[in-house]
Write a protein that holds these residues in place. Structure first.
Motif, PDB file in Angstrom:
ATOM      1  N   LEU A  11      -4.253  15.674  -4.753  1.00  0.00           N
ATOM      2  CA  LEU A  11      -4.641  14.850  -3.600  1.00  0.00           C
ATOM      3  C   LEU A  11      -4.653  15.738  -2.377  1.00  0.00           C
ATOM      4  CD1 LEU A  11      -5.244  11.918  -2.576  1.00  0.00           C
ATOM      5  CD2 LEU A  11      -2.815  11.772  -2.010  1.00  0.00           C
ATOM      6  N   GLU A  12      -5.787  15.804  -1.686  1.00  0.00           N
ATOM      7  CA  GLU A  12      -5.933  16.682  -0.529  1.00  0.00           C
ATOM      8  C   GLU A  12      -6.337  15.876   0.698  1.00  0.00           C
ATOM      9  OE1 GLU A  12      -5.392  20.200   1.268  1.00  0.00           O
ATOM     10  OE2 GLU A  12      -5.331  20.065  -0.918  1.00  0.00           O
ATOM     11  N   ARG A  13      -5.844  16.296   1.855  1.00  0.00           N
ATOM     12  CA  ARG A  13      -6.126  15.614   3.124  1.00  0.00           C
ATOM     13  C   ARG A  13      -6.964  16.538   3.997  1.00  0.00           C
ATOM     14  NH1 ARG A  13      -3.342  15.177   8.161  1.00  0.00           N
ATOM     15  NH2 ARG A  13      -3.396  13.067   9.071  1.00  0.00           N
ATOM     16  N   GLU A  26      -8.598  11.330   2.775  1.00  0.00           N
ATOM     17  CA  GLU A  26      -7.809  11.821   1.653  1.00  0.00           C
ATOM     18  C   GLU A  26      -8.693  11.772   0.415  1.00  0.00           C
ATOM     19  OE1 GLU A  26      -3.355  11.018   1.533  1.00  0.00           O
ATOM     20  OE2 GLU A  26      -4.113   9.273   2.615  1.00  0.00           O
ATOM     21  N   LEU A  57      -8.937  12.485  -3.782  1.00  0.00           N
ATOM     22  CA  LEU A  57      -8.291  12.688  -5.072  1.00  0.00           C
ATOM     23  C   LEU A  57      -9.249  13.462  -5.976  1.00  0.00           C
ATOM     24  CD1 LEU A  57      -6.000  12.072  -7.148  1.00  0.00           C
ATOM     25  CD2 LEU A  57      -7.284   9.989  -7.732  1.00  0.00           C
ATOM     26  N   ALA A  78      -3.435   7.542  -7.156  1.00  0.00           N
ATOM     27  CA  ALA A  78      -3.869   8.436  -6.084  1.00  0.00           C
ATOM     28  C   ALA A  78      -2.693   9.093  -5.376  1.00  0.00           C
ATOM     29  CB  ALA A  78      -4.707   7.665  -5.067  1.00  0.00           C
ATOM     30  N   ARG A  79      -1.574   8.399  -5.291  1.00  0.00           N
ATOM     31  CA  ARG A  79      -0.344   8.970  -4.733  1.00  0.00           C
ATOM     32  C   ARG A  79       0.819   8.534  -5.615  1.00  0.00           C
ATOM     33  NH1 ARG A  79      -2.078   6.123  -0.158  1.00  0.00           N
ATOM     34  NH2 ARG A  79      -3.528   7.279   1.171  1.00  0.00           N
ATOM     35  N   GLY A  80       1.772   9.422  -5.780  1.00  0.00           N
ATOM     36  CA  GLY A  80       2.919   9.112  -6.613  1.00  0.00           C
ATOM     37  C   GLY A  80       3.441  10.363  -7.274  1.00  0.00           C
ATOM     38  N   LEU A  99      -0.330  11.520 -11.258  1.00  0.00           N
ATOM     39  CA  LEU A  99      -1.493  11.662 -10.385  1.00  0.00           C
ATOM     40  C   LEU A  99      -2.776  11.784 -11.203  1.00  0.00           C
ATOM     41  CD1 LEU A  99      -1.944  11.823  -7.305  1.00  0.00           C
ATOM     42  CD2 LEU A  99      -2.071  14.309  -7.561  1.00  0.00           C
ATOM     43  N   THR A 136      -7.428   0.663  -2.067  1.00  0.00           N
ATOM     44  CA  THR A 136      -6.120   1.054  -2.572  1.00  0.00           C
ATOM     45  C   THR A 136      -5.158  -0.120  -2.608  1.00  0.00           C
ATOM     46  OG1 THR A 136      -5.410   1.720  -0.345  1.00  0.00           O
ATOM     47  CG2 THR A 136      -6.330   3.434  -1.777  1.00  0.00           C
ATOM     48  N   GLU A 174      -0.724  -0.721  -3.404  1.00  0.00           N
ATOM     49  CA  GLU A 174       0.554  -0.052  -3.616  1.00  0.00           C
ATOM     50  C   GLU A 174       1.464  -0.889  -4.501  1.00  0.00           C
ATOM     51  OE1 GLU A 174       2.291   0.853   0.134  1.00  0.00           O
ATOM     52  OE2 GLU A 174       0.951   2.539   0.523  1.00  0.00           O
ATOM     53  N   THR A 181       0.496   4.599  -5.268  1.00  0.00           N
ATOM     54  CA  THR A 181      -0.730   4.088  -4.654  1.00  0.00           C
ATOM     55  C   THR A 181      -1.865   4.236  -5.654  1.00  0.00           C
ATOM     56  OG1 THR A 181      -0.025   4.681  -2.416  1.00  0.00           O
ATOM     57  CG2 THR A 181      -2.368   4.301  -2.759  1.00  0.00           C
TER      58      THR A 181
END
Length: 385
Positions: free
Chosen positions: A74-76, A96, A98, A128-130, A135, A184, A186, A199
């Motif tokens: 995951l990149e921002r 963000e 993925l 996507a997040r975790g 991931l 998304t 959660e 997420t």
């Protein structure tokens, strides 16, 4: 990923490994929303876009890395004040992304892409997040609530255990699918409804929304073309067989010869359906709008002058249409663009439909302080549970 689903489906059929970068979240002014995707295969071929050009090079490199090491990331990306030419979004927004490697014929992805290509209602839920080990893992959820894959299994679709996390993910994804939404949600790692643990990015593939155009007039022909351009399944309905013909509306998906109100009562509509009444004839308009304004559809618009509108609303009140129901009617139809030709009028109608769907004002962006993008795409588990 739906914007490149057809091409990805061909890649799967051709046994090509690829990595796909998908926009998970946006803030501020960003060119593309959640679900926008760029994919790269092992030969370096790229399709799609995540930013309209701002960060495509960096995202391409991430896809190549994911293909090499087999790991999701995951990149921002955001704007760099120090160096305007650095990797970032020059529009000032933050996205963000993925990035997930996908092996050829990965069961979950292959099934999702194939179903999307057929126009079926399915949703793909990805972490996507975790935790790093989760991931990018995916679950495919069908309209009936059944699901394939497993977040406890491998990212390429191994079944894994039917854990509480999987069951909760399936329930949340189905709720998003029922609403036809991509965004998304959660949930916690143990599958509870408490946010903060995992997420999920849920991408819903649903059949195209319907546009039903009543009145086989010249304006309708232009509106059919615009409706198809916007991705609608377009039906033209008119009681006069001499006008409702395939020769006059070659781009329409369906042409129906029937009284408009009778057809509307028997056809299927949903909360994404838009109804455009172009007949401006009381004998058609009144019974049709009496039915339309009581349906849970996205948009009801009617063509006509302001005098026609006043006469029409008077007749609708006389047949029992309430003020609350009348407030749903967009009439005269369309935004004020100064339109005169059928094509210009179709554009003004389409603009109003998009504004109604996205929450836009229709005002010029020049000099305005309103947001450019109005979409609300993040949904909490509590909101859809």
């Amino acid at each position: 990923m739906l914007d490149i689903a057809d091409e990805l489906n061909r890649w799967v059929e051709e046994d090509r490994d690829f990595a796909v970068a998908t926009v998970v979240a946006v803030s501020g002014s960003a060119p593309r929303g959640p679900g926008a995707a760029l994919a790269v295969d092992r030969d370096g071929t790229a399709i799609g876009s995540v930013s309209g050009g701002c960060v495509e090079g960096a995202v391409y490199d991430l896809c190549v890395e994911a293909l090499q090491d087999g790991r999701a990331v995951l990149e921002r990306f955001g704007y760099s004040d120090e160096d305007a030419f650095a990797v970032g979004l020059t529009c000032g927004g933050i996205i963000e992304v993925l990035v997930t490697p996908v092996r050829a014929h990965a069961p979950v992805y292959a099934a999702w892409l194939s179903a999307a290509a057929r126009g079926e209602a399915v949703a793909l839920a990805r972490v996507a997040r975790g935790p790093a080990e989760l991931l990018g893992r995916a679950l495919l959820v069908h309209a009936d609530g059944s699901y394939e894959g497993g977040l406890g299994g491998s990212y390429d679709g191994g079944l894994g255990d039917r854990s509480e996390l999987d069951r909760t993910t399936a329930a949340q994804a189905r709720a998003m699918l029922d609403a036809g939404r991509t965004g998304t949600v959660e949930i916690s790692e143990d599958g509870s409804h408490c946010p903060g643990g995992v997420t999920l990015l849920v991408e819903s593939s649903v059949p195209p929304p319907r546009m039903i155009v009543f009145g086989a007039v010249d304006f309708a022909a232009a509106l059919v073309r615009v409706g198809k351009f916007l991705g609608h399944h377009v039906t033209v309905c008119d009681a006069r067989p001499v006008f409702a013909t395939r020769a006059r509306f070659p781009e329409a998906d369906d042409i129906v010869v029937d009284w408009p109100h009778r057809y509307l009562r028997r056809t299927e509509t949903d909360r994404r359906t838009v109804l455009c009444v172009l007949t401006h004839d009381a004998k058609f308009d009144v019974p049709l709008l009496e039915t339309a304004l009581r349906l849970p559809v996205a948009y009801v618009g009617a063509m006509g002058s302001r005098r026609t509108h006043e006469d029409r609303t008077r007749r609708l009140r006389e047949v029992g249409v309430s003020e609350r129901e009348l407030a749903r009617l967009r009439s005269p139809i369309g935004l004020d663009l100064g339109a005169r030709t059928p094509e210009e009028t179709a554009l003004s109608i389409a603009a109003e439909i998009v504004a109604a769907r996205r929450g836009g004002t229709g005002a010029p962006l020049t000099g305005a302080r309103t947001p450019i993008h109005h979409d609300r795409v993040t949904v909490s588990a509590a909101a859809v549970g």
